[in-house]
Structure formats: structure tokens, C-alpha cells
Write a protein that holds these residues in place. Structure first.
Motif, PDB file in Angstrom:
ATOM      1  N   GLY A 257       0.810  -1.208   0.000  1.00  0.00           N
ATOM      2  CA  GLY A 257       0.000   0.000   0.000  1.00  0.00           C
ATOM      3  C   GLY A 257       0.845   1.260   0.000  1.00  0.00           C
ATOM      4  O   GLY A 257       0.468   2.267   0.589  1.00  0.00           O
ATOM      5  N   GLU A 258       2.009   1.218  -0.652  1.00  0.00           N
ATOM      6  CA  GLU A 258       2.924   2.357  -0.663  1.00  0.00           C
ATOM      7  C   GLU A 258       3.273   2.773  -2.080  1.00  0.00           C
ATOM      8  O   GLU A 258       3.318   1.947  -2.995  1.00  0.00           O
ATOM      9  CB  GLU A 258       4.237   2.019   0.043  1.00  0.00           C
ATOM     10  CG  GLU A 258       4.107   1.785   1.517  1.00  0.00           C
ATOM     11  CD  GLU A 258       5.452   1.508   2.156  1.00  0.00           C
ATOM     12  OE1 GLU A 258       6.388   1.065   1.456  1.00  0.00           O
ATOM     13  OE2 GLU A 258       5.569   1.737   3.363  1.00  0.00           O
ATOM     14  N   ILE A 259       3.526   4.063  -2.240  1.00  0.00           N
ATOM     15  CA  ILE A 259       4.051   4.608  -3.482  1.00  0.00           C
ATOM     16  C   ILE A 259       5.368   5.290  -3.140  1.00  0.00           C
ATOM     17  O   ILE A 259       5.452   6.053  -2.186  1.00  0.00           O
ATOM     18  CB  ILE A 259       3.068   5.621  -4.106  1.00  0.00           C
ATOM     19  CG1 ILE A 259       1.796   4.892  -4.535  1.00  0.00           C
ATOM     20  CG2 ILE A 259       3.707   6.333  -5.291  1.00  0.00           C
ATOM     21  CD1 ILE A 259       0.711   5.806  -5.037  1.00  0.00           C
ATOM     22  N   GLU A 260       6.409   4.995  -3.915  1.00  0.00           N
ATOM     23  CA  GLU A 260       7.714   5.603  -3.678  1.00  0.00           C
ATOM     24  C   GLU A 260       7.811   6.902  -4.451  1.00  0.00           C
ATOM     25  O   GLU A 260       7.601   6.944  -5.656  1.00  0.00           O
ATOM     26  CB  GLU A 260       8.822   4.653  -4.115  1.00  0.00           C
ATOM     27  CG  GLU A 260      10.198   5.167  -3.772  1.00  0.00           C
ATOM     28  CD  GLU A 260      11.278   4.152  -4.050  1.00  0.00           C
ATOM     29  OE1 GLU A 260      12.377   4.577  -4.422  1.00  0.00           O
ATOM     30  OE2 GLU A 260      11.030   2.943  -3.901  1.00  0.00           O
ATOM     31  N   VAL A 261       8.123   7.984  -3.737  1.00  0.00           N
ATOM     32  CA  VAL A 261       8.267   9.313  -4.328  1.00  0.00           C
ATOM     33  C   VAL A 261       9.748   9.662  -4.390  1.00  0.00           C
ATOM     34  O   VAL A 261      10.472   9.450  -3.423  1.00  0.00           O
ATOM     35  CB  VAL A 261       7.523  10.368  -3.476  1.00  0.00           C
ATOM     36  CG1 VAL A 261       7.718  11.758  -4.035  1.00  0.00           C
ATOM     37  CG2 VAL A 261       6.040  10.028  -3.389  1.00  0.00           C
ATOM     38  N   ALA A 262      10.209  10.186  -5.536  1.00  0.00           N
ATOM     39  CA  ALA A 262      11.614  10.564  -5.705  1.00  0.00           C
ATOM     40  C   ALA A 262      11.698  11.989  -6.231  1.00  0.00           C
ATOM     41  O   ALA A 262      10.804  12.459  -6.933  1.00  0.00           O
ATOM     42  CB  ALA A 262      12.304   9.618  -6.680  1.00  0.00           C
ATOM     43  N   ILE A 263      12.778  12.675  -5.875  1.00  0.00           N
ATOM     44  CA  ILE A 263      13.090  13.984  -6.458  1.00  0.00           C
ATOM     45  C   ILE A 263      14.473  13.829  -7.070  1.00  0.00           C
ATOM     46  O   ILE A 263      15.407  13.369  -6.418  1.00  0.00           O
ATOM     47  CB  ILE A 263      13.008  15.125  -5.416  1.00  0.00           C
ATOM     48  CG1 ILE A 263      13.241  16.469  -6.086  1.00  0.00           C
ATOM     49  CG2 ILE A 263      13.916  14.897  -4.248  1.00  0.00           C
ATOM     50  CD1 ILE A 263      12.918  17.661  -5.209  1.00  0.00           C
ATOM     51  N   LEU A 264      14.587  14.172  -8.363  1.00  0.00           N
ATOM     52  CA  LEU A 264      15.812  13.904  -9.117  1.00  0.00           C
ATOM     53  C   LEU A 264      16.527  15.177  -9.530  1.00  0.00           C
ATOM     54  O   LEU A 264      15.898  16.143  -9.952  1.00  0.00           O
ATOM     55  CB  LEU A 264      15.472  13.113 -10.386  1.00  0.00           C
ATOM     56  CG  LEU A 264      14.733  11.802 -10.180  1.00  0.00           C
ATOM     57  CD1 LEU A 264      14.433  11.162 -11.519  1.00  0.00           C
ATOM     58  CD2 LEU A 264      15.536  10.866  -9.310  1.00  0.00           C
ATOM     59  N   GLY A 265      17.840  15.159  -9.444  1.00  0.00           N
ATOM     60  CA  GLY A 265      18.641  16.294  -9.891  1.00  0.00           C
ATOM     61  C   GLY A 265      18.468  17.518  -9.022  1.00  0.00           C
ATOM     62  O   GLY A 265      18.359  18.630  -9.525  1.00  0.00           O
ATOM     63  N   VAL A 266      18.452  17.332  -7.702  1.00  0.00           N
ATOM     64  CA  VAL A 266      18.291  18.462  -6.776  1.00  0.00           C
ATOM     65  C   VAL A 266      19.401  19.467  -7.044  1.00  0.00           C
ATOM     66  O   VAL A 266      20.576  19.129  -7.007  1.00  0.00           O
ATOM     67  CB  VAL A 266      18.335  17.982  -5.306  1.00  0.00           C
ATOM     68  CG1 VAL A 266      18.307  19.158  -4.359  1.00  0.00           C
ATOM     69  CG2 VAL A 266      17.186  17.019  -5.025  1.00  0.00           C
ATOM     70  N   ASP A 267      19.012  20.730  -7.334  1.00  0.00           N
ATOM     71  CA  ASP A 267      20.049  21.722  -7.608  1.00  0.00           C
ATOM     72  C   ASP A 267      19.894  23.021  -6.828  1.00  0.00           C
ATOM     73  O   ASP A 267      20.807  23.822  -6.789  1.00  0.00           O
ATOM     74  CB  ASP A 267      20.162  22.008  -9.109  1.00  0.00           C
ATOM     75  CG  ASP A 267      18.893  22.566  -9.724  1.00  0.00           C
ATOM     76  OD1 ASP A 267      17.884  22.732  -9.022  1.00  0.00           O
ATOM     77  OD2 ASP A 267      18.917  22.843 -10.931  1.00  0.00           O
TER      78      ASP A 267
END
Length: 96
Positions: free
Chosen positions: A65-75
Motif C-alpha cells: 500500500g505504498e508509493i515511492e516518491v523521488a526527487i531527481l537532480g536536486v540543484d
């Protein structure tokens, strides 16, 4: 770790320190329960965290019951300022 806010469709759904990441790629991620149509924004106070790849759903774990959230290329702000522990772990790995 700094506490960041996660907004989905302009609604605050919770807080995170992003427990995992890849400093070399400027990536941080955590799992939250949201839908695939959601617009995801990561905030630090009044500042949206800018990233070249954006924030998105990386994976869905139906059995958990989970969704993985990602943030890419943090600048902005710089990755090392937002996630000093993840950057230190990466740098320690390079030295070993």
C-alpha cells in the motif's frame, strides 16, 4: 536532517527528511501513499526545492500500500545543504 514538506495537488500531506538518496546523482527519495495523477512539490519552508528531473512517483508497492516518491537532480538549494548525511555517506564510500 532538515524537515521538508511534501505537497500533492497543492495540499500538504506530510513531512520527510528523505531517508535514502544518491548524492552523485542529486537524488533523494521516500515512500508515501499518493496517486499516480498527483502533482508533487517538495518544499523547505516557503521555498520549492528545484530539481532538473522533478519530483515523481518512482514505484508502486500494491502489497504494501505504498508509493515511492523521488526527487531527481536536486540543484537548489544545493544537495549537500539539504541532505548532509546522504552526501557524507556518499563521500565516505568514495574514500573507502
Amino acid at each position: 536532517m532538515q524537515r521538508l514538506e511534501i505537497y500533492v495537488d497543492d495540499q500538504l500531506i506530510g513531512y520527510t527528511a528523505f531517508e535514502n538518496g544518491d548524492a552523485a546523482m542529486g537524488v533523494a527519495f521516500r515512500r508515501d501513499m499518493i496517486t499516480e495523477e498527483s502533482v508533487i512539490v517538495v518544499m523547505l519552508g516557503d521555498t520549492a526545492i528545484r530539481s532538473t528531473g522533478g519530483a515523481y512517483i518512482e514505484d508502486y508497492f500494491e502489497e504494501l500500500g505504498e508509493i515511492e516518491v523521488a526527487i531527481l537532480g536536486v540543484d537548489c538549494p544545493p544537495y549537500g545543504e539539504l541532505f548532509p548525511e546522504l552526501k557524507a555517506a556518499y563521500e565516505a564510500g568514495l574514500r573507502s
